[in-house]
Design a protein around this motif. Structure first.
Motif, PDB file in Angstrom:
ATOM      1  N   ASN A  52       0.832  -1.209   0.000  1.00 47.18           N
ATOM      2  CA  ASN A  52       0.000   0.000   0.000  1.00 47.18           C
ATOM      3  C   ASN A  52       0.861   1.251   0.000  1.00 47.18           C
ATOM      4  O   ASN A  52       0.496   2.271  -0.590  1.00 47.18           O
ATOM      5  N   THR A  53       2.009   1.166   0.672  1.00 48.44           N
ATOM      6  CA  THR A  53       2.945   2.293   0.663  1.00 48.44           C
ATOM      7  C   THR A  53       3.567   2.454  -0.713  1.00 48.44           C
ATOM      8  O   THR A  53       3.635   3.557  -1.267  1.00 48.44           O
ATOM      9  N   LEU A  54       3.990   1.355  -1.308  1.00 57.06           N
ATOM     10  CA  LEU A  54       4.648   1.431  -2.616  1.00 57.06           C
ATOM     11  C   LEU A  54       3.697   1.899  -3.703  1.00 57.06           C
ATOM     12  O   LEU A  54       4.106   2.605  -4.632  1.00 57.06           O
ATOM     13  N   PHE A  55       2.440   1.526  -3.602  1.00 58.89           N
ATOM     14  CA  PHE A  55       1.486   1.898  -4.641  1.00 58.89           C
ATOM     15  C   PHE A  55       1.187   3.397  -4.649  1.00 58.89           C
ATOM     16  O   PHE A  55       0.479   3.889  -5.536  1.00 58.89           O
TER      17      PHE A  55
ATOM     18  N   ALA B  15       7.084   4.700  -9.388  1.00 62.74           N
ATOM     19  CA  ALA B  15       8.295   3.916  -9.608  1.00 62.74           C
ATOM     20  C   ALA B  15       9.040   3.749  -8.298  1.00 62.74           C
ATOM     21  O   ALA B  15       9.004   4.624  -7.427  1.00 62.74           O
ATOM     22  N   VAL B  16       9.720   2.626  -8.169  1.00 62.07           N
ATOM     23  CA  VAL B  16      10.641   2.370  -7.071  1.00 62.07           C
ATOM     24  C   VAL B  16      12.031   2.268  -7.669  1.00 62.07           C
ATOM     25  O   VAL B  16      12.258   1.531  -8.632  1.00 62.07           O
ATOM     26  N   VAL B  17      12.976   3.024  -7.110  1.00 63.72           N
ATOM     27  CA  VAL B  17      14.344   3.048  -7.615  1.00 63.72           C
ATOM     28  C   VAL B  17      15.274   2.409  -6.587  1.00 63.72           C
ATOM     29  O   VAL B  17      15.293   2.829  -5.429  1.00 63.72           O
ATOM     30  N   PHE B  18      16.009   1.402  -7.008  1.00 64.98           N
ATOM     31  CA  PHE B  18      17.084   0.844  -6.196  1.00 64.98           C
ATOM     32  C   PHE B  18      18.381   1.489  -6.671  1.00 64.98           C
ATOM     33  O   PHE B  18      18.879   1.178  -7.757  1.00 64.98           O
ATOM     34  N   PHE B  19      18.917   2.387  -5.861  1.00 60.43           N
ATOM     35  CA  PHE B  19      20.083   3.173  -6.230  1.00 60.43           C
ATOM     36  C   PHE B  19      21.295   2.632  -5.471  1.00 60.43           C
ATOM     37  O   PHE B  19      21.527   2.978  -4.327  1.00 60.43           O
TER      38      PHE B  19
ATOM     39  N   LEU C 174       7.425  -5.697  -2.633  1.00 57.82           N
ATOM     40  CA  LEU C 174       7.942  -5.321  -3.943  1.00 57.82           C
ATOM     41  C   LEU C 174       7.344  -6.196  -5.041  1.00 57.82           C
ATOM     42  O   LEU C 174       6.951  -5.695  -6.102  1.00 57.82           O
ATOM     43  N   ARG C 175       7.243  -7.482  -4.784  1.00 61.88           N
ATOM     44  CA  ARG C 175       6.681  -8.393  -5.781  1.00 61.88           C
ATOM     45  C   ARG C 175       5.221  -8.047  -6.059  1.00 61.88           C
ATOM     46  O   ARG C 175       4.789  -8.018  -7.227  1.00 61.88           O
ATOM     47  N   GLN C 176       4.447  -7.748  -5.042  1.00 62.09           N
ATOM     48  CA  GLN C 176       3.045  -7.382  -5.242  1.00 62.09           C
ATOM     49  C   GLN C 176       2.921  -6.057  -5.981  1.00 62.09           C
ATOM     50  O   GLN C 176       2.025  -5.877  -6.820  1.00 62.09           O
ATOM     51  N   TYR C 177       3.829  -5.157  -5.685  1.00 59.46           N
ATOM     52  CA  TYR C 177       3.828  -3.852  -6.356  1.00 59.46           C
ATOM     53  C   TYR C 177       4.083  -4.011  -7.858  1.00 59.46           C
ATOM     54  O   TYR C 177       3.362  -3.436  -8.690  1.00 59.46           O
ATOM     55  N   ILE C 178       5.085  -4.794  -8.210  1.00 59.41           N
ATOM     56  CA  ILE C 178       5.393  -5.011  -9.625  1.00 59.41           C
ATOM     57  C   ILE C 178       4.241  -5.743 -10.302  1.00 59.41           C
ATOM     58  O   ILE C 178       3.819  -5.392 -11.412  1.00 59.41           O
ATOM     59  N   ARG C 179       3.698  -6.761  -9.658  1.00 60.98           N
ATOM     60  CA  ARG C 179       2.588  -7.519 -10.240  1.00 60.98           C
ATOM     61  C   ARG C 179       1.345  -6.668 -10.405  1.00 60.98           C
ATOM     62  O   ARG C 179       0.487  -6.971 -11.236  1.00 60.98           O
ATOM     63  N   GLY C 180       1.275  -5.581  -9.636  1.00 61.65           N
ATOM     64  CA  GLY C 180       0.154  -4.656  -9.759  1.00 61.65           C
ATOM     65  C   GLY C 180       0.400  -3.563 -10.786  1.00 61.65           C
ATOM     66  O   GLY C 180      -0.384  -2.616 -10.869  1.00 61.65           O
TER      67      GLY C 180
ATOM     68  N   LYS D 193       6.977  -2.988 -14.968  1.00 63.89           N
ATOM     69  CA  LYS D 193       7.975  -2.464 -15.889  1.00 63.89           C
ATOM     70  C   LYS D 193       9.320  -2.351 -15.179  1.00 63.89           C
ATOM     71  O   LYS D 193       9.382  -1.943 -14.010  1.00 63.89           O
ATOM     72  N   SER D 194      10.371  -2.685 -15.894  1.00 65.33           N
ATOM     73  CA  SER D 194      11.711  -2.635 -15.315  1.00 65.33           C
ATOM     74  C   SER D 194      12.675  -1.963 -16.287  1.00 65.33           C
ATOM     75  O   SER D 194      12.774  -2.354 -17.452  1.00 65.33           O
ATOM     76  N   TRP D 195      13.380  -0.967 -15.786  1.00 69.39           N
ATOM     77  CA  TRP D 195      14.428  -0.280 -16.536  1.00 69.39           C
ATOM     78  C   TRP D 195      15.679  -0.281 -15.668  1.00 69.39           C
ATOM     79  O   TRP D 195      15.630   0.155 -14.515  1.00 69.39           O
ATOM     80  N   VAL D 196      16.800  -0.761 -16.190  1.00 71.48           N
ATOM     81  CA  VAL D 196      17.988  -0.913 -15.348  1.00 71.48           C
ATOM     82  C   VAL D 196      19.245  -0.490 -16.097  1.00 71.48           C
ATOM     83  O   VAL D 196      19.309  -0.527 -17.323  1.00 71.48           O
ATOM     84  N   THR D 197      20.257  -0.092 -15.322  1.00 71.53           N
ATOM     85  CA  THR D 197      21.565   0.200 -15.869  1.00 71.53           C
ATOM     86  C   THR D 197      22.632  -0.242 -14.884  1.00 71.53           C
ATOM     87  O   THR D 197      22.474  -0.085 -13.667  1.00 71.53           O
ATOM     88  N   THR D 198      23.700  -0.816 -15.402  1.00 63.00           N
ATOM     89  CA  THR D 198      24.823  -1.198 -14.547  1.00 63.00           C
ATOM     90  C   THR D 198      25.728  -0.005 -14.258  1.00 63.00           C
ATOM     91  O   THR D 198      26.627  -0.087 -13.422  1.00 63.00           O
ATOM     92  N   LEU D 199      25.509   1.107 -14.928  1.00 64.72           N
ATOM     93  CA  LEU D 199      26.328   2.300 -14.722  1.00 64.72           C
ATOM     94  C   LEU D 199      25.930   3.023 -13.448  1.00 64.72           C
ATOM     95  O   LEU D 199      24.838   2.825 -12.930  1.00 64.72           O
ATOM     96  N   GLY D 200      26.830   3.890 -12.951  1.00 66.42           N
ATOM     97  CA  GLY D 200      26.464   4.733 -11.823  1.00 66.42           C
ATOM     98  C   GLY D 200      27.360   4.619 -10.615  1.00 66.42           C
ATOM     99  O   GLY D 200      26.943   4.911  -9.500  1.00 66.42           O
ATOM    100  N   HIS D 201      28.619   4.219 -10.806  1.00 61.97           N
ATOM    101  CA  HIS D 201      29.504   3.979  -9.666  1.00 61.97           C
ATOM    102  C   HIS D 201      29.969   5.250  -8.977  1.00 61.97           C
ATOM    103  O   HIS D 201      30.007   5.316  -7.749  1.00 61.97           O
ATOM    104  N   ASP D 202      30.310   6.258  -9.730  1.00 58.18           N
ATOM    105  CA  ASP D 202      30.980   7.438  -9.195  1.00 58.18           C
ATOM    106  C   ASP D 202      29.990   8.574  -8.972  1.00 58.18           C
ATOM    107  O   ASP D 202      29.216   8.910  -9.867  1.00 58.18           O
TER     108      ASP D 202
END
Length: 214
Positions: free
Chosen positions: A25-28, A32-36, A51-57, A170-179
């Motif tokens: 309910n909080t995520l909805f 978008a949820v960002v894992f940084f 998280l799984r319920q949020y994505i499935r929703g 929906k999922s959008w990801v990048t391996t970049l972002g170290h610095d």
């Protein structure tokens, strides 16, 4: 990220408290949820379920850099990353990013090739059944791609950003972002402006502000 949201048309809330993710309910409340650059076992059982319920929703997910070094033993999360996972990386070094897909919101304003410095993650498994948006030209890496475990690299298909529909969301990801310098705006870090456009476009697309994974 807050400043990028101001220019990109979205508001940013942030937390390092996993209990804030315990209820779908909080995520909805969010588009978008960002894992940084999260790391290892970041979620307890309640947060995983949420998280799984949020994505499935129909929720949106953005994973940046060490989001790939998170939740190693959770197959569903690996699927969220594009059936991919972090293996190792070589030395942080300059390289050239190739923009593969020019129609997507996150890449349409990027040049065909742009210089950038990062750790250039090697992935095992590598992403599958995704739309690759950008990759690194391994021939431009002076120190190579060999990491702690002598991964041979990915050759001509070393993806660094991609998108997919996954399990209702929906999922959008990048391996970049170290610095942290990748978020500067004074021109002192090569590719920072391009990287920021990439991330902002990814967030806009999964949030529904603009078309997703087009």
């Amino acid at each position: 990220m807050i400043k990028l949201g101001e220019t990109g048309g979205f508001q940013v809330d942030y937390t390092e408290d996993v209990t804030q993710l315990a209820s779908p309910n909080t995520l909805f409340k969010y588009n978008a949820v960002v894992f940084f650059s999260t790391s290892r076992d970041a979620l307890d059982d309640a947060a995983q379920t949420s998280l799984r319920q949020y994505i499935r929703g129909g929720g949106g997910f953005v994973g940046i850099h060490n989001a790939f070094g998170t939740e190693y033993n959770w197959p569903w999360y690996e699927g969220l990353l594009g059936n991919a996972n972090f293996y190792d990386h070589g030395a942080s070094q300059p390289g050239t990013v190739q923009t593969v897909e020019r129609k997507d919101v996150s890449t349409k304003e990027l040049p065909a090739r742009w210089n950038f410095t990062d750790e250039w993650y090697n992935l095992v498994p590598a992403p599958t059944k995704v739309r690759v948006l950008a990759k690194v030209d391994e021939s431009t890496l002076a120190k190579g791609v060999t990491g702690n475990y002598n991964h041979p690299g990915h050759g001509d298909n070393h993806a660094v950003a991609w998108c997919q529909y996954y399990d209702g969301g929906k999922s959008w990801v990048t391996t970049l972002g170290h610095d942290a310098k990748e978020f500067t705006t004074d021109g002192s870090f090569a590719g920072a402006a391009e990287f920021q456009k990439l991330v902002v476009g990814g967030i806009q697309s999964v949030s529904g502000i603009k078309p997703f994974c087009k």
